[in-house]
Write an enzyme that holds these catalytic residues in place. Structure first.
Site, PDB file in Angstrom:
ATOM      1  N   ASP A  26       0.827  -1.206   0.000  1.00 38.84           N
ATOM      2  CA  ASP A  26       0.000   0.000   0.000  1.00 38.84           C
ATOM      3  C   ASP A  26       0.865   1.262   0.000  1.00 38.84           C
ATOM      4  O   ASP A  26       2.041   1.219   0.383  1.00 38.84           O
ATOM      5  CB  ASP A  26      -0.892   0.029   1.257  1.00 38.84           C
ATOM      6  CG  ASP A  26      -1.913  -1.097   1.242  1.00 38.84           C
ATOM      7  OD1 ASP A  26      -2.252  -1.566   0.138  1.00 38.84           O
ATOM      8  OD2 ASP A  26      -2.346  -1.503   2.339  1.00 38.84           O
TER       9      ASP A  26
HETATM   10  N1  URA Z   1      -1.301  -6.054   3.711  1.00 33.40           N
HETATM   11  C1  URA Z   1      -1.801  -4.802   3.751  1.00 33.40           C
HETATM   12  O1  URA Z   1      -2.844  -4.565   4.329  1.00 33.40           O
HETATM   13  N2  URA Z   1      -1.112  -3.831   3.141  1.00 33.40           N
HETATM   14  C2  URA Z   1       0.052  -4.034   2.501  1.00 33.40           C
HETATM   15  O2  URA Z   1       0.635  -3.095   1.968  1.00 33.40           O
HETATM   16  C3  URA Z   1       0.544  -5.342   2.465  1.00 33.40           C
HETATM   17  C4  URA Z   1      -0.153  -6.337   3.079  1.00 33.40           C
END
Ligand code: URA
Length: 249
Positions: A107
Site C-alpha cells: 500500500d
Molecule cells: N497487507 C496490507 O494490508 N497492506 C500491505 O501493503 C501489504 C499487506
C-alpha cells in the site's frame, strides 16, 4: 554479473517470435544466425552478448534481466503509473534501463521489502499461491493485543467473503498507556490490504505497517527508499524456487 548462457531455442521463444518447438524448426531449417553465422544444430547455448537473427533480422525483446530489492518508503505507490499522479516506486530508480515492475503490491503507506524485476517468469512464480512465499509484517496497531484477540487469525478469518489461510502471529510489544501494540504476522497469501483487513477484523486497526521479509529477503543494509541489485546467489535461489526464510529470531 556473468552473462548466463541459455539455449538458443529458448532465447528465440522468449523474444516472443514463436513457441519453443517452432524455434527449433527455425534453427534446423537454417533460418537462424548467431553472430552472423547460420546455426542449424539444436542445443547450442548463447548469452546476452551474442547477436541473434532470424531470417537476417535481429530478435527483439532480449532485455537483460534485472532483479532489485527495495526498502519501499511511505508515500509511493507500487503500480507502474498512478491515476492520481502520485510518485511510484519506479520514480525512485536511477540508472536502471530496463522496464521493471514490482512483484506484488504494498500500500501507499506501507513500507518495507519490495522486489522488482523484468523477469516475468520469476515474478509469476513468486506470486503464484502454490509457491506459498512467506511475507513477514510488523504492524503497529491501536489497542491492546492479546493472544485471545489474535487467535482467530491463526485459524483464518473471513474477509470479503473468503477465509484467509492460517497466519502466524506474535505480540512483540504492548504500550498500555498509549493503548497501542506491535504485532508480527506471517502470511503467504497476497490479497489486497490483507494484513490491515485481518487485524481490523480482530479489533486492532493498523496505524503503521512494514514488510520486514519477503521469502528470504529482508531489509538488511537498506535505508528507507534505498534499493540494491540481487546477488547471483539470490537470483539462483529464486530460480530453483528455494524461497525459505532461514532467519533466526
Ligand atoms: N497487507 C496490507 O494490508 N497492506 C500491505 O501493503 C501489504 C499487506
Amino acid at each position: 554479473m556473468p552473462e548466463e548462457a541459455q539455449r538458443l531455442q529458448k532465447i528465440i521463444a522468449q523474444a516472443g517470435i514463436t513457441s519453443r518447438r517452432n524455434a527449433e524448426t527455425l534453427i534446423t531449417s537454417g533460418r537462424v544466425q548467431v553472430n552472423g553465422k547460420t546455426v542449424t544444430e539444436l542445443g547450442i547455448k548463447v548469452t546476452d552478448n551474442d547477436k541473434i537473427q532470424v531470417d537476417g533480422a535481429p530478435i527483439e525483446g532480449r532485455e537483460k534481466k534485472v532483479y532489485l530489492l527495495m526498502n519501499k518508503p511511505r508515500g509511493v505507490v507500487t503500480t507502474n503509473s498512478d491515476e492520481k499522479g502520485r510518485k511510484t516506486v519506479l520514480d525512485i530508480l536511477e540508472g536502471i534501463d530496463q522496464r521493471v515492475y514490482p512483484v506484488g503490491r504494498l500500500d501507499y503507506d506501507t513500507t518495507g521489502v519490495l522486489l522488482m524485476t523484468n523477469d516475468g517468469e520469476i515474478a509469476n512464480q513468486l506470486m503464484h499461491p502454490k509457491s506459498r512465499v512467506d511475507k513477514v509484517y510488523l504492524a503497529k496497531v491501536s489497542g491492546i493485543a492479546t493472544p485471545e484477540k489474535l487467535a482467530p487469525l491463526q485459524h483464518g478469518v473471513v474477509i470479503k467473503g473468503r477465509k484467509t489461510a492460517p497466519a502466524r502471529v506474535t505480540i512483540e510489544r504492548v504500550d498500555k498507556d498509549k493503548k497501542t501494540s506491535m504485532v508480527r504476522i506471517i502470511i503467504h497469501e497476497g490479497r489486497n490490504h490483507q494484513v490491515k483487513d485481518m487485524l481490523q477484523k480482530v479489533g486492532l486497526p493498523v496505524d503503521k505497517l512494514t514488510r520486514e521479509q519477503y521469502a528470504f529477503f529482508d531489509l538488511t543494509g537498506l535505508q528507507s527508499g534505498e534499493y540494491r541489485k540481487l546477488t547471483n546467489a539470490e537470483v539462483k535461489r529464486l530460480k530453483v524456487q528455494d524461497y525459505k526464510n532461514y532467519r533466526k529470531k
